[in-house]
Enzyme design. Structure first.
Site, PDB file in Angstrom:
ATOM      1  N   ILE A  30       0.829  -1.221   0.000  1.00  0.00           N
ATOM      2  CA  ILE A  30       0.000   0.000   0.000  1.00  0.00           C
ATOM      3  C   ILE A  30       0.862   1.268   0.000  1.00  0.00           C
ATOM      4  O   ILE A  30       0.419   2.325  -0.456  1.00  0.00           O
ATOM      5  CB  ILE A  30      -0.957  -0.035   1.220  1.00  0.00           C
ATOM      6  CG1 ILE A  30      -2.183   0.833   0.999  1.00  0.00           C
ATOM      7  CG2 ILE A  30      -0.252   0.333   2.515  1.00  0.00           C
ATOM      8  CD1 ILE A  30      -3.303   0.600   2.018  1.00  0.00           C
ATOM      9  N   GLY A  90      12.296  -2.761  11.454  1.00  0.00           N
ATOM     10  CA  GLY A  90      11.331  -2.142  10.548  1.00  0.00           C
ATOM     11  C   GLY A  90      10.046  -2.924  10.363  1.00  0.00           C
ATOM     12  O   GLY A  90       9.203  -2.534   9.545  1.00  0.00           O
ATOM     13  N   GLN A  91       9.853  -4.021  11.101  1.00  0.00           N
ATOM     14  CA  GLN A  91       8.606  -4.782  10.941  1.00  0.00           C
ATOM     15  C   GLN A  91       7.445  -4.020  11.567  1.00  0.00           C
ATOM     16  O   GLN A  91       7.543  -3.535  12.702  1.00  0.00           O
ATOM     17  CB  GLN A  91       8.717  -6.170  11.599  1.00  0.00           C
ATOM     18  CG  GLN A  91       7.487  -7.037  11.322  1.00  0.00           C
ATOM     19  CD  GLN A  91       7.643  -8.470  11.823  1.00  0.00           C
ATOM     20  OE1 GLN A  91       8.648  -8.828  12.427  1.00  0.00           O
ATOM     21  NE2 GLN A  91       6.635  -9.286  11.557  1.00  0.00           N
ATOM     22  N   SER A  92       6.362  -3.878  10.815  1.00  0.00           N
ATOM     23  CA  SER A  92       5.193  -3.157  11.321  1.00  0.00           C
ATOM     24  C   SER A  92       3.921  -3.996  11.244  1.00  0.00           C
ATOM     25  O   SER A  92       2.935  -3.670  11.883  1.00  0.00           O
ATOM     26  CB  SER A  92       4.999  -1.846  10.542  1.00  0.00           C
ATOM     27  OG  SER A  92       4.812  -2.109   9.170  1.00  0.00           O
ATOM     28  N   HIS A  97       6.235 -11.746   6.113  1.00  0.00           N
ATOM     29  CA  HIS A  97       6.064 -11.419   4.692  1.00  0.00           C
ATOM     30  C   HIS A  97       7.408 -11.056   4.088  1.00  0.00           C
ATOM     31  O   HIS A  97       8.287 -10.512   4.759  1.00  0.00           O
ATOM     32  CB  HIS A  97       5.059 -10.272   4.506  1.00  0.00           C
ATOM     33  CG  HIS A  97       5.350  -9.085   5.366  1.00  0.00           C
ATOM     34  ND1 HIS A  97       4.998  -9.022   6.697  1.00  0.00           N
ATOM     35  CD2 HIS A  97       5.990  -7.915   5.092  1.00  0.00           C
ATOM     36  CE1 HIS A  97       5.393  -7.864   7.197  1.00  0.00           C
ATOM     37  NE2 HIS A  97       6.005  -7.175   6.254  1.00  0.00           N
TER      38      HIS A  97
HETATM   39  P1  DGP Z   1       6.922  -4.378   7.367  1.00  0.00           P
HETATM   40  O1  DGP Z   1       7.217  -2.954   7.765  1.00  0.00           O
HETATM   41  O2  DGP Z   1       8.146  -5.157   6.909  1.00  0.00           O
HETATM   42  O3  DGP Z   1       6.125  -5.093   8.449  1.00  0.00           O
HETATM   43  O4  DGP Z   1       5.983  -4.270   6.094  1.00  0.00           O
HETATM   44  C1  DGP Z   1       4.611  -4.081   6.172  1.00  0.00           C
HETATM   45  C2  DGP Z   1       4.179  -3.514   4.864  1.00  0.00           C
HETATM   46  O5  DGP Z   1       2.791  -3.724   4.731  1.00  0.00           O
HETATM   47  C3  DGP Z   1       4.400  -2.023   4.713  1.00  0.00           C
HETATM   48  O6  DGP Z   1       5.338  -1.783   3.672  1.00  0.00           O
HETATM   49  C4  DGP Z   1       3.042  -1.437   4.360  1.00  0.00           C
HETATM   50  C5  DGP Z   1       2.232  -2.656   3.990  1.00  0.00           C
HETATM   51  N1  DGP Z   1       0.831  -2.596   4.364  1.00  0.00           N
HETATM   52  C6  DGP Z   1       0.334  -2.297   5.598  1.00  0.00           C
HETATM   53  N2  DGP Z   1      -1.008  -2.364   5.574  1.00  0.00           N
HETATM   54  C7  DGP Z   1      -1.360  -2.732   4.306  1.00  0.00           C
HETATM   55  C8  DGP Z   1      -2.628  -2.964   3.671  1.00  0.00           C
HETATM   56  O7  DGP Z   1      -3.703  -2.864   4.250  1.00  0.00           O
HETATM   57  N3  DGP Z   1      -2.583  -3.309   2.344  1.00  0.00           N
HETATM   58  C9  DGP Z   1      -1.403  -3.445   1.667  1.00  0.00           C
HETATM   59  N4  DGP Z   1      -1.494  -3.786   0.375  1.00  0.00           N
HETATM   60  N5  DGP Z   1      -0.201  -3.228   2.249  1.00  0.00           N
HETATM   61  C10 DGP Z   1      -0.186  -2.876   3.546  1.00  0.00           C
END
Ligand code: DGP
Length: 111
Positions: A30, A90-92, A97
């Protein structure tokens, strides 16, 4: 389970899946950090890389196979795979994934 990526994988939250098989789904991030930014997500809920066990060996290999296939499909000769483990890295989102990033040059070391 109240997990964002579980809900996306189960299609409870609408999202355009660009890949789905019995073990994994993939969809575009996103907040893309590159022209191609795809998340490859196992259907099995695993919070983080550190929680993987030897039973997940084949699954981990499968995620990489999906990443390679998608890189070909996206015509990426150069790409970066990122897996953030823990908030400090940086994991959120607390569902394992793999990020597939491509379409621009990347610097090293990463920020
Ligand atoms: P990380 O920071 O490694 O945990 O990556 C999480 C990623 O997930 C971040 O780059 C933004 C993405 N993300 C969070 N919420 C959503 C969502 O609702 N849809 C999509 N497509 N991506 C999302």
């Amino acid at each position: 389970m109240n997990c964002l990526f579980c809900k996306i994988a189960r299609r409870e939250i609408p999202s355009e899946l660009i890949h789905e098989d019995t073990e994994a789904v993939a969809f575009r991030d996103i907040h893309p950090q590159a022209p191609t930014h795809i998340l490859i997500v196992p259907k099995k809920h695993i919070e983080k890389h550190a929680d993987l066990s030897t039973q997940d060996k084949a699954l981990l290999g499968h995620l990489h196979e999906v990443a390679r296939t998608l890189a070909v499909r996206e015509k990426l000769s150069d790409y970066r795979l990122v897996l953030n483990n823990g908030a400090g890295a940086g994991q959120s989102v607390w569902h394992l994934h793999l990020h597939l990033l491509g379409g621009r040059n990347f610097s090293w070391p990463p920020g």
